[in-house]
Design a protein around this motif. Structure first.
Motif, PDB file in Angstrom:
ATOM      1  N   LEU A  55     -10.013   6.869  68.003  1.00 13.79           N
ATOM      2  CA  LEU A  55      -9.785   5.430  68.074  1.00 13.79           C
ATOM      3  C   LEU A  55     -10.925   4.661  67.418  1.00 13.79           C
ATOM      4  O   LEU A  55     -10.700   3.712  66.659  1.00 13.79           O
ATOM      5  CB  LEU A  55      -9.618   5.016  69.542  1.00 13.79           C
ATOM      6  CG  LEU A  55      -8.901   3.693  69.842  1.00 13.79           C
ATOM      7  CD1 LEU A  55      -8.426   3.656  71.296  1.00 13.79           C
ATOM      8  CD2 LEU A  55      -9.783   2.488  69.583  1.00 13.79           C
ATOM      9  N   ALA A  56     -12.157   5.072  67.703  1.00 14.83           N
ATOM     10  CA  ALA A  56     -13.321   4.363  67.153  1.00 14.83           C
ATOM     11  C   ALA A  56     -13.392   4.493  65.630  1.00 14.83           C
ATOM     12  O   ALA A  56     -13.710   3.524  64.933  1.00 14.83           O
ATOM     13  CB  ALA A  56     -14.594   4.890  67.792  1.00 14.83           C
ATOM     14  N   LEU A  57     -13.092   5.677  65.090  1.00 17.68           N
ATOM     15  CA  LEU A  57     -13.109   5.864  63.636  1.00 17.68           C
ATOM     16  C   LEU A  57     -12.017   5.038  62.966  1.00 17.68           C
ATOM     17  O   LEU A  57     -12.228   4.460  61.893  1.00 17.68           O
ATOM     18  CB  LEU A  57     -12.935   7.345  63.295  1.00 17.68           C
ATOM     19  CG  LEU A  57     -14.161   8.242  63.493  1.00 17.68           C
ATOM     20  CD1 LEU A  57     -13.794   9.700  63.268  1.00 17.68           C
ATOM     21  CD2 LEU A  57     -15.292   7.827  62.553  1.00 17.68           C
ATOM     22  N   SER A  58     -10.838   4.987  63.586  1.00 15.56           N
ATOM     23  CA  SER A  58      -9.754   4.166  63.033  1.00 15.56           C
ATOM     24  C   SER A  58     -10.174   2.703  63.003  1.00 15.56           C
ATOM     25  O   SER A  58      -9.944   1.987  62.012  1.00 15.56           O
ATOM     26  CB  SER A  58      -8.486   4.331  63.879  1.00 15.56           C
ATOM     27  OG  SER A  58      -8.080   5.685  63.940  1.00 15.56           O
ATOM     28  N   ALA A  59     -10.799   2.241  64.086  1.00 11.05           N
ATOM     29  CA  ALA A  59     -11.246   0.847  64.161  1.00 11.05           C
ATOM     30  C   ALA A  59     -12.397   0.584  63.195  1.00 11.05           C
ATOM     31  O   ALA A  59     -12.534  -0.534  62.675  1.00 11.05           O
ATOM     32  CB  ALA A  59     -11.675   0.522  65.586  1.00 11.05           C
ATOM     33  N   LEU A  60     -13.224   1.602  62.923  1.00  8.93           N
ATOM     34  CA  LEU A  60     -14.355   1.429  62.010  1.00  8.93           C
ATOM     35  C   LEU A  60     -13.864   1.092  60.608  1.00  8.93           C
ATOM     36  O   LEU A  60     -14.380   0.173  59.962  1.00  8.93           O
ATOM     37  CB  LEU A  60     -15.202   2.704  61.990  1.00  8.93           C
ATOM     38  CG  LEU A  60     -16.481   2.656  61.162  1.00  8.93           C
ATOM     39  CD1 LEU A  60     -17.493   1.709  61.792  1.00  8.93           C
ATOM     40  CD2 LEU A  60     -17.087   4.055  61.021  1.00  8.93           C
ATOM     41  N   GLY A  61     -12.858   1.844  60.129  1.00  5.66           N
ATOM     42  CA  GLY A  61     -12.312   1.565  58.800  1.00  5.66           C
ATOM     43  C   GLY A  61     -11.682   0.191  58.720  1.00  5.66           C
ATOM     44  O   GLY A  61     -11.907  -0.561  57.755  1.00  5.66           O
TER      45      GLY A  61
END
Length: 502
Positions: free
Chosen positions: A312-318
């Motif tokens: 979830l955090a990586l998706s939100a980072l992009g």
């Protein structure tokens, strides 16, 4: 000469990670008719009801109250720790403490103090104290030593410290305290979702009942509270506010020392260890039971929770990177008309003022309990915050005489100057995203916070403590990795610049 520079390669790697993460993310729209709910929300936004909530002024003041006292406690705790932060044990302890979100600390203290003001103040003050220790230490390390060396030989240590070091960096510390106070206001509002008497309590009630006019009014007042901090939070008025906060704090009640001791010495102990200490269980049997418990909770809860949290955090980072780029273009004074820039900056104020948790909560009511609301909430809040900081940074940039307010000129002349800072801020915010991602589990998203919340609900405090430790460790590892990656890119960028020149 390389065709792609270090920052281009880092951006490509970031988006590759984000796209791979999206393949594993649950981004399904579960709501049957999201558009109908969205139209009701829009109607509520354009027709806010400011008189629907009882005790509105009290809720606003208690939101400020908890933030003030939490930050004050954090300064008292973090100030002395900053002087010994270079010690590895102190640094590691502070990293673990600030790796746990304020809402999780509140859930932990809730088991001891109940809905007491101590729960809210400690939940904010403890992680903020660990953060102050680190930041104050870094700021003090930048203080020049020339003044301290120039003081008379017989100057006492306190005066030597105050005049020789603190005097140089005092404005920087004040600026950071102001920033943390703004963060504390958002944290204080979110504490209302677990029953504390702050604005979040009434926000949750209004939105859950579909009273969008009431909820919109509360959000507008909160945004106004954040946006006018510079007007009402004057330095000279802070002592007055603190005294008023202490005077108007709700009744703390009686703290049961026996309950506190039982919680620390018995309830938090894992199975097996509990038996060895209190029921005369054989050591081998206790260790075997402990191992089985540890293996079960690690495989069935910790690892799936960590995986979902990172995805979830990586998706939100992009997506945050994309939002920051677009929002910066819209709000920049160098990219368009003055009116568009003002409108863009007003939009940034709104998005950065609303806590991610509240934004995700509202979006979840609209499109259902998947990862999608959390990803959008994280991206909008963090992207807007990064864009806001970039707009402030570019105020010192003077474009060339041939500059035109067009996207191509903006990308070539303005964006290139602030892009390293954009990426640095983005990876710094990634640690914050992980902490926020974890607490979305309380809303039903299957991150590690979901298992922590379930452990508290089932009165399995040893499970909750172990999962909180895993959450803190995850944040420490990610923070260390992100800082190392950005530092390496800065070094590569300098080397790349030299190779281009030569």
């Amino acid at each position: 000469m390389r065709f792609f520079g270090p920052w281009q390669r880092l951006t490509a790697q970031l988006w590759l990670l984000a796209l791979v993460a999206l393949l594993f993310a649950d981004i399904e729209v579960i709501s049957v008719d999201p558009w109908a709910e969205l139209s009701r929300l829009a109607l509520g936004v354009i027709s806010p009801d400011f008189f629907a909530t009882e005790f509105l002024l009290s809720a606003l003041w208690q939101t400020v109250n908890f933030a003030l006292l939490g930050v004050a406690f954090g300064i008292v705790l973090g100030g002395p720790l900053a002087l010994v932060y270079q010690h590895p044990f102190v640094a590691a302890s502070c990293a673990m403490v600030r790796g746990v979100h304020e809402l999780f600390w509140a859930l932990l203290f809730l088991q001891i103090f109940g809905l007491s003001p101590l729960t809210g103040i400690l939940a904010i003050g403890l992680p903020y104290g660990a953060t102050f220790a680190r930041v104050f230490h870094d700021i003090l390390a930048q203080s020049p030593s020339t003044t301290e060396r120039g003081l008379p030989f017989n100057t006492d240590p306190l005066s030597r410290y105050v005049y020789g070091r603190l005097g140089h960096v005092y404005p920087l510390m004040l600026a950071y305290i102001r920033y943390r106070f703004e963060c504390a206001l958002r944290s204080s509002a979110v504490l209302g979702f677990i029953g504390m008497p702050t604005l979040g309590f009434y926000l949750e009630t209004a939105f859950r009942q579909g009273q969008y006019s009431e909820g919109a009014a509360l959000l507008m007042l909160f945004i106004l509270l954040i946006g006018t901090i510079s007007l009402w939070a004057k330095k000279n008025l802070i002592p007055v506010y603190l005294l008023a906060a202490l005077w108007t704090i709700p009744d703390i009640g009686i703290i049961d020392g026996g309950l506190l001791w039982r919680f620390v010495s018995y309830d938090l102990l894992p199975p097996g260890i509990q038996g060895v200490i209190y029921t005369q269980m054989e050591l081998s049997d206790g260790l075997n039971q402990f191992y089985q418990w540890l293996a079960s909770i690690t495989i069935n809860q910790a690892l799936p929770g960590v995986f979902a949290t990172v995805i979830l955090a990586l998706s939100a980072l992009g997506l945050s990177h994309l939002v920051a780029l677009i929002a910066h273009l819209v709000a920049s004074q160098h990219s368009g008309s003055k009116y568009r820039a003002v409108a863009g900056q007003l939009g940034l104020l709104v998005l950065r003022s609303i806590p991610e948790y509240i934004l995700a909560f509202v979006l979840m009511l609209l499109i259902g309990p998947s990862m999608l609301p959390a990803i959008i909430a994280l991206a909008l809040h963090n992207g807007a915050l990064i864009a806001f900081l970039l707009v402030k940074q570019e105020q010192g940039i003077t474009p060339s005489a041939t500059y035109k307010k067009r996207a191509d000129f903006f990308a070539y002349e303005i964006l290139t100057r602030v892009y390293p800072n954009l990426m640095g801020l983005l990876f710094y915010r990634f640690e914050v995203m992980l902490r926020e991602t974890a607490i979305f589990g309380i809303l039903g998203v299957a991150t590690i916070g979901f298992y922590i919340d379930s452990a508290f609900a089932e009165i399995r405090y040893s499970n909750a403590l172990y999962l909180l430790a895993v959450t803190a460790l995850l944040n420490v590892v990610i923070d260390f990795s992100a800082r190392k990656l950005v530092a390496r890119q800065v070094g590569d960028s300098i080397a790349h610049g030299r190779s281009c020149i030569t």
